[in-house]
Design an enzyme around this catalytic site. Structure first.
Site, mmCIF file in Angstrom:
data_model
loop_
_atom_site.group_PDB
_atom_site.id
_atom_site.type_symbol
_atom_site.label_atom_id
_atom_site.label_comp_id
_atom_site.label_asym_id
_atom_site.label_seq_id
_atom_site.Cartn_x
_atom_site.Cartn_y
_atom_site.Cartn_z
ATOM 1 N N SER A 156 -40.961 59.217 -107.473
ATOM 2 C CA SER A 156 -41.229 59.171 -108.905
ATOM 3 C C SER A 156 -42.532 59.911 -109.238
ATOM 4 O O SER A 156 -42.637 61.108 -108.988
ATOM 5 C CB SER A 156 -41.255 57.706 -109.364
ATOM 6 O OG SER A 156 -41.188 57.602 -110.764
ATOM 7 N N ASP A 252 -30.263 57.694 -113.166
ATOM 8 C CA ASP A 252 -31.718 57.726 -113.320
ATOM 9 C C ASP A 252 -32.071 58.706 -114.433
ATOM 10 O O ASP A 252 -31.609 59.847 -114.418
ATOM 11 C CB ASP A 252 -32.345 58.176 -111.987
ATOM 12 C CG ASP A 252 -33.863 58.222 -112.029
ATOM 13 O OD1 ASP A 252 -34.464 57.975 -113.088
ATOM 14 O OD2 ASP A 252 -34.458 58.512 -110.972
ATOM 15 N N HIS A 282 -33.015 54.558 -110.581
ATOM 16 C CA HIS A 282 -34.392 54.863 -110.225
ATOM 17 C C HIS A 282 -35.012 53.662 -109.496
ATOM 18 O O HIS A 282 -34.820 52.517 -109.881
ATOM 19 C CB HIS A 282 -35.196 55.152 -111.495
ATOM 20 C CG HIS A 282 -36.554 55.719 -111.224
ATOM 21 N ND1 HIS A 282 -36.762 57.053 -110.978
ATOM 22 C CD2 HIS A 282 -37.766 55.125 -111.142
ATOM 23 C CE1 HIS A 282 -38.052 57.262 -110.767
ATOM 24 N NE2 HIS A 282 -38.680 56.114 -110.859
#
Length: 322
Positions: A156, A252, A282
């Site tokens: 991320s 995601d 995610h």
């Protein structure tokens, strides 16, 4: 295949808790909630030796944790940057993942506690991340690391930082990075189609990402910096970036951005292994106690790292013997 049944069950469980979104919790409460969640959602089956250190960062000292598997010598190393929107997360929230990758890859992993926003806004986390990778290169001999096998990686926001560090290393030419591992990375600030499709009801929301960005960026012009948005790295620099492993998750909001960055690298002639995990959301790498695919994916990350570093050694030996 649609949303994986284990992910569906996890999302229903989270929904039943009726917790407010992070942007409503505020920074400190969001950090505490994420730390509590991480302890429950992800645990390491095997552990390796760890050592905690402090090194000088861009503005202040930052913590690092060194994960060393048994019997390593002249190891490759993964310098790892945790996820959390540049606002939440720390060494502890990603401890299980780093233990597992170190154990299964046989490589040293060094986790970096870079400065978090809003206390440390852009570009401080990027500079902290770069300084940590350079520190690893500078101290390779005492760490037992082969400085020709330094990888950077993260999930991320951590994947965003890893990509930015690769670009900075190319521009500053102070040390070399052999490989980058970007796990459902944030690569730009446009709300793409995957944001519109999966920006609500799939764990990470469009609203939370907007809040993260507001905490992280110093001014609106930062969205145009390649150090904040790797998709904007100039073409002439892209072709010199290191080989990459890029992972995304189907459901995601960040999926499109990760795929776009993979294609950008491929188009520039960079070696890329891109994989999108179907049915996943995610953060699934940190949900291994509830989502079995998460464990499988972490193992595949370790295998990818091991294979890359072993291939580098073989190629080096072939060149030396030719």
């Amino acid at each position: 295949m649609g949303l994986h049944p284990q992910v569906q069950s996890l999302l229903k469980m989270l929904e039943s808790r009726a917790l407010p979104p992070m942007e409503q919790l505020g920074v400190e409460e969001a950090r505490k909630a994420f730390e509590t969640s991480a302890r429950v959602m992800s645990k390491a089956e095997h552990k390796v030796k760890t050592e905690d250190k402090k090194i000088q960062g861009y503005e202040k000292e930052i913590a690092i944790r060194i994960y060393t598997p048994e019997g390593v010598k002249e190891s490759g190393v993964l310098v790892y940057y945790h996820g959390g929107g540049w606002v939440i997360g720390n060494i502890e929230t990603h401890d299980a993942l780093c233990h597992t990758v170190a154990y299964e890859s046989g490589c040293i992993v060094i986790s970096v506690d870079y400065g978090l926003a809003p206390e440390s806004k852009f570009p401080v986390p990027v500079e902290d991340a770069y300084i940590a990778a350079k520190w690893v290169s500078d101290h390779s001999e005492e760490l037992g690391i082969d400085k020709k096998r330094i990888a950077v990686g993260g999930d991320s926001a951590g994947g965003n930082l890893a990509a930015a560090v690769c670009y900075l290393a190319q521009e500053r030419k102070e040390f070399e990075i052999a490989f980058q591992m970007l796990l459902y990375p944030s690569t730009g600030f446009e709300f793409t189609e995957s944001y519109e499709k999966y920006g609500e009801g799939y764990y990470l929301t469009k609203g939370t990402m907007a809040w993260f960005r507001d905490q992280y960026l110093t001014n609106p012009e930062d969205t145009e910096s390649p150090l904040a948005a790797p998709l904007l790295i100039p073409e002439k620099a892209t072709k010199h970036l290191p080989p990459a492993y890029i992972m995304t998750a189907e459901f995601d909001p960040l999926c499109d951005g990760g795929e776009q960055f993979a294609n950008k690298l491929k188009d520039a002639g960079v070696e890329v292994h891109y994989v999108c995990y179907p049915g996943m959301i995610h953060g699934f790498l940190g949900m291994t106690e509830f989502v079995a695919v998460g464990k499988k994916a972490v193992s595949e990350i370790a295998s990818e790292l091991k294979a890359k570093f072993n291939a580098d050694v073989r190629q080096l030996n072939e060149r030396e013997n030719s």
